[in-house]
Design an enzyme around this catalytic site. Structure first.
Site, PDB file in Angstrom:
ATOM      1  N   SER A  19       0.831  -1.203   0.000  1.00  0.00           N
ATOM      2  CA  SER A  19       0.000   0.000   0.000  1.00  0.00           C
ATOM      3  C   SER A  19       0.865   1.253   0.000  1.00  0.00           C
ATOM      4  O   SER A  19       0.575   2.230  -0.712  1.00  0.00           O
ATOM      5  CB  SER A  19      -0.927   0.006   1.217  1.00  0.00           C
ATOM      6  OG  SER A  19      -1.871  -1.046   1.161  1.00  0.00           O
ATOM      7  N   ALA A  58      -4.769  -1.110  -2.856  1.00  0.00           N
ATOM      8  CA  ALA A  58      -4.122  -0.512  -1.689  1.00  0.00           C
ATOM      9  C   ALA A  58      -5.159  -0.316  -0.591  1.00  0.00           C
ATOM     10  O   ALA A  58      -6.320  -0.028  -0.873  1.00  0.00           O
ATOM     11  CB  ALA A  58      -3.486   0.830  -2.060  1.00  0.00           C
ATOM     12  N   LYS A  59      -4.733  -0.469   0.642  1.00  0.00           N
ATOM     13  CA  LYS A  59      -5.646  -0.247   1.761  1.00  0.00           C
ATOM     14  C   LYS A  59      -5.475   1.204   2.207  1.00  0.00           C
ATOM     15  O   LYS A  59      -4.736   1.521   3.148  1.00  0.00           O
ATOM     16  CB  LYS A  59      -5.377  -1.227   2.899  1.00  0.00           C
ATOM     17  CG  LYS A  59      -6.544  -1.331   3.892  1.00  0.00           C
ATOM     18  CD  LYS A  59      -6.382  -2.529   4.799  1.00  0.00           C
ATOM     19  CE  LYS A  59      -7.507  -2.634   5.813  1.00  0.00           C
ATOM     20  NZ  LYS A  59      -8.806  -2.935   5.216  1.00  0.00           N
ATOM     21  N   CYS A  60      -6.155   2.084   1.488  1.00  0.00           N
ATOM     22  CA  CYS A  60      -6.058   3.513   1.758  1.00  0.00           C
ATOM     23  C   CYS A  60      -7.455   4.063   2.043  1.00  0.00           C
ATOM     24  O   CYS A  60      -8.460   3.550   1.554  1.00  0.00           O
ATOM     25  CB  CYS A  60      -5.408   4.261   0.607  1.00  0.00           C
ATOM     26  SG  CYS A  60      -6.286   4.168  -0.967  1.00  0.00           S
ATOM     27  N   TYR A  71     -12.302   3.805   0.899  1.00  0.00           N
ATOM     28  CA  TYR A  71     -13.449   3.655   1.792  1.00  0.00           C
ATOM     29  C   TYR A  71     -14.326   4.900   1.750  1.00  0.00           C
ATOM     30  O   TYR A  71     -15.557   4.813   1.793  1.00  0.00           O
ATOM     31  CB  TYR A  71     -12.965   3.341   3.205  1.00  0.00           C
ATOM     32  CG  TYR A  71     -12.290   1.991   3.272  1.00  0.00           C
ATOM     33  CD1 TYR A  71     -12.979   0.869   3.699  1.00  0.00           C
ATOM     34  CD2 TYR A  71     -10.976   1.825   2.849  1.00  0.00           C
ATOM     35  CE1 TYR A  71     -12.371  -0.377   3.733  1.00  0.00           C
ATOM     36  CE2 TYR A  71     -10.360   0.588   2.864  1.00  0.00           C
ATOM     37  CZ  TYR A  71     -11.061  -0.516   3.307  1.00  0.00           C
ATOM     38  OH  TYR A  71     -10.472  -1.754   3.313  1.00  0.00           O
TER      39      TYR A  71
END
Length: 364
Positions: free
Chosen positions: A106, A203-205, A209
């Site tokens: 990420s 990516a966990k950004c 969300y």
């Protein structure tokens, strides 16, 4: 510091921790994401200096200039994983090394410095150790760990920041969904998409969300629990839910899940379930599945179960599907024998009640 180096942490215990009596009351029904422990981890980064100033300190507000880069250009990433208290009183985490690796991926996508995986895992150990009394007991209970990194340089200009702040906070958790695990109703969004090819879907950004919230509000208005996104190119194929991966179980025992093509978060629970399903003798297919096929297969009875999965919710059966022109049910109400068996197998490994041949459980 080099990729394999570690930092010495300065330990600053909270001078006014929550009392044992108040903590017990909070742990009786913590819910999800509303109760927090006494401490947090902070580490700073500066271009040319690397990672420095590692601390375990009292949880509290983060001083921030209004021109901090994260507030204007959303350069931010995060992770989520859990620590568990086992029946013998010992503490474990589930696959922290996998979270560390995804955090690196990420960071690379968001043009941020890569936190060495060893330092990532060590930061979790430090926080769990000092706040271990906050880990609730019981099958559905855990300590949810939230590591995150933000761009902290004070500037207004579109470029990667030269300064960053890494933080870990912890929250005792019960069930992700109020009322416990039960089949949910999902809404297939006709207008919104989560991520496009070449974007930040893998990516966990936070931006991913944030982009899902309008669709999630639409789902709630339609009487649903979660939103399902279709692909951004053809608007035909199922991608994932607002915060979870999705699986489909067919009458011959085959499991189907959308492939990782860059628009879907590579879930750590998803990866574990692929392994466990194959070990249980199921054929596992990572392939595109159109919404039309989902509907047709549910109507014909070929599709027997469907479920969402993720760190926070673990496995959540999908019982009904709504869309602008109608709705349909998944056979077995979504919670069939395959979903139930996989859920039990995964929880037993996480809780130390079953063998762990893959070394997924880290004991503290």
């Amino acid at each position: 510091m080099s990729g394999g180096d570690m930092l010495d942490f300065e330990i600053r215990p909270n001078p006014t921790p929550v009392s044992a009596v108040e903590r017990a009351a909070l742990l009786a029904a913590p819910g999800f994401g509303r109760v927090f422990t006494d401490h947090m981890v902070t580490i700073r980064y500066a271009e040319g200096k690397g990672w420095y100033d590692a601390r375990v300190e009292a949880r509290g507000p983060i001083p921030m200039d209004p021109a901090s880069a994260v507030l204007h250009y959303a350069q931010e990433i995060f992770e989520g994983l859990k620590a568990y208290r086992l029946a013998d009183g010992s503490i474990t985490m589930f696959r922290p090394e996998a979270n560390a690796a995804r955090f690196v991926d990420s960071a690379r996508r968001m043009a941020m410095p890569e936190l060495p995986p060893e330092l990532f895992v060590d930061s979790l150990r430090r926080l769990v150790d000092i706040d271990r009394d906050w880990i609730p007991e019981g099958d559905g209970a855990s300590l949810y760990l939230r590591p995150f990194m933000i761009a902290s340089e004070v500037f207004l200009g579109v470029r990667p920041s030269n300064e960053y702040l890494y933080v870990v906070i912890a929250s005792p958790a019960g069930s992700y969904f109020s009322g416990g695990v039960k089949p949910v109703t999902v809404w297939v969004s006709p207008d919104y998409t989560r991520a496009a090819p070449g974007g930040t879907g893998a990516a966990k950004c936070g931006g991913n969300y944030a982009a899902s919230l309008a669709a999630q509000a639409e789902a709630i208005e339609a009487g649903c629990d979660q939103v399902v996104f279709l692909d951004a190119v053809e608007r035909r194929y199922v991608d994932e839910l607002g915060g979870m991966n999705v699986f489909f179980v067919y009458d011959d025992g085959t499991l189907v899940t959308p492939p990782l093509t860059g628009t879907i978060l590579p879930g750590i629970t998803r990866d574990a379930l692929l392994t466990l399903a194959a070990e249980a003798g199921h054929r596992v297919e990572e392939r595109p599945l159109s919404f039309a096929d989902w509907q047709a297969d549910a109507a014909s009875g070929r599709l027997r179960e469907a479920f969402a999965c993720g760190t926070a919710a673990v496995i959540t059966p999908i019982g009904r599907v709504k869309y602008p022109d109608g709705e349909f049910a998944v056979a077995d109400g979504g919670q069939g024998p395959v979903t139930t068996a996989l859920q039990q197998r995964l929880v037993d490994i996480q809780r130390g009640r079953a063998a762990d041949p893959h070394g997924w459980v880290t004991r503290l």
